[in-house]
Design an enzyme around this catalytic site. Structure first.
Site, PDB file in Angstrom:
ATOM      1  N   TYR A 171     -23.801 -23.206  19.871  1.00 40.62           N
ATOM      2  CA  TYR A 171     -24.537 -24.297  20.500  1.00 40.62           C
ATOM      3  C   TYR A 171     -25.839 -24.597  19.760  1.00 40.62           C
ATOM      4  CZ  TYR A 171     -21.149 -23.688  24.239  1.00 40.62           C
ATOM      5  OH  TYR A 171     -19.986 -23.592  24.954  1.00 40.62           O
ATOM      6  N   GLU A 177     -23.951 -24.636  30.626  1.00 34.18           N
ATOM      7  CA  GLU A 177     -24.481 -23.316  30.962  1.00 34.18           C
ATOM      8  C   GLU A 177     -23.762 -22.301  30.099  1.00 34.18           C
ATOM      9  OE1 GLU A 177     -23.141 -24.789  34.067  1.00 34.18           O
ATOM     10  OE2 GLU A 177     -25.007 -25.427  34.975  1.00 34.18           O
TER      11      GLU A 177
END
Length: 166
Positions: free
Chosen positions: A121, A109
């Protein structure tokens, strides 16, 4: 990044709870205590890495694997060492370790407003698979949403040479 500049990755053990808590304090608004970190480290399947520049810890990643899934529990780089490749090195090392532990996919998350983390990411192949409304509390202002990101782990072993993790 040359071999001399590349941070050394150290596998985390129970003795690192204090170091991880100190790093967490430098990296996050709502830091974990050493006791909280020690509790996380006791959970089966949990592993982590600390990145060290010279002898100083510069960042960390904590993860867990269970039932073919991996999850990033936390990744942080100290403010003085950000934007130097340490986060990418930690993430790559964790992906390799998770795959070696049998995980086929890694999830995490991330706050919807954390642009630096989104770039990291995304560059590592993570894609958005979900959305959690009002997930993160903020000391100033309203809660913020989180995105759930995931990526396939098959073939991650080419990212990092396992011998570079101490």
């Amino acid at each position: 990044m040359s071999a001399l500049q590349r941070p050394r990755l150290v596998a985390v053990g129970d003795a690192h709870a204090g170091v991880l808590a100190a790093l967490h304090r430098q990296c996050f608004e709502d830091p974990w205590t050493a006791e909280a970190v020690a509790g996380v480290l006791k959970v089966p399947g949990t592993f982590g890495l600390i990145a060290c520049r010279t002898s100083e810890p510069a960042g960390f990643i904590l993860c867990r694997t269970i039932g073919g899934e991996g999850e990033v529990l936390g990744l942080g780089v100290t403010p003085a060492c950000r934007r130097s490749g340490i986060g990418a090195r930690l993430l790559s090392g964790a992906l390799v370790k998770a795959e070696a532990r049998g995980a086929l996919r890694m999830t995490l998350e991330v706050a919807i407003d954390n642009g630096a983390a989104h770039r990291l990411y995304s560059s590592a192949g993570f894609v958005t698979v979900g959305h959690r409304r009002s997930y993160y509390a903020r000391s100033q202002g309203p809660r913020t949403d989180a995105l759930i990101l995931a990526r396939d782990l098959r073939g991650c072993s080419g990212f990092v040479n396992p011998q570079t993790v101490d």
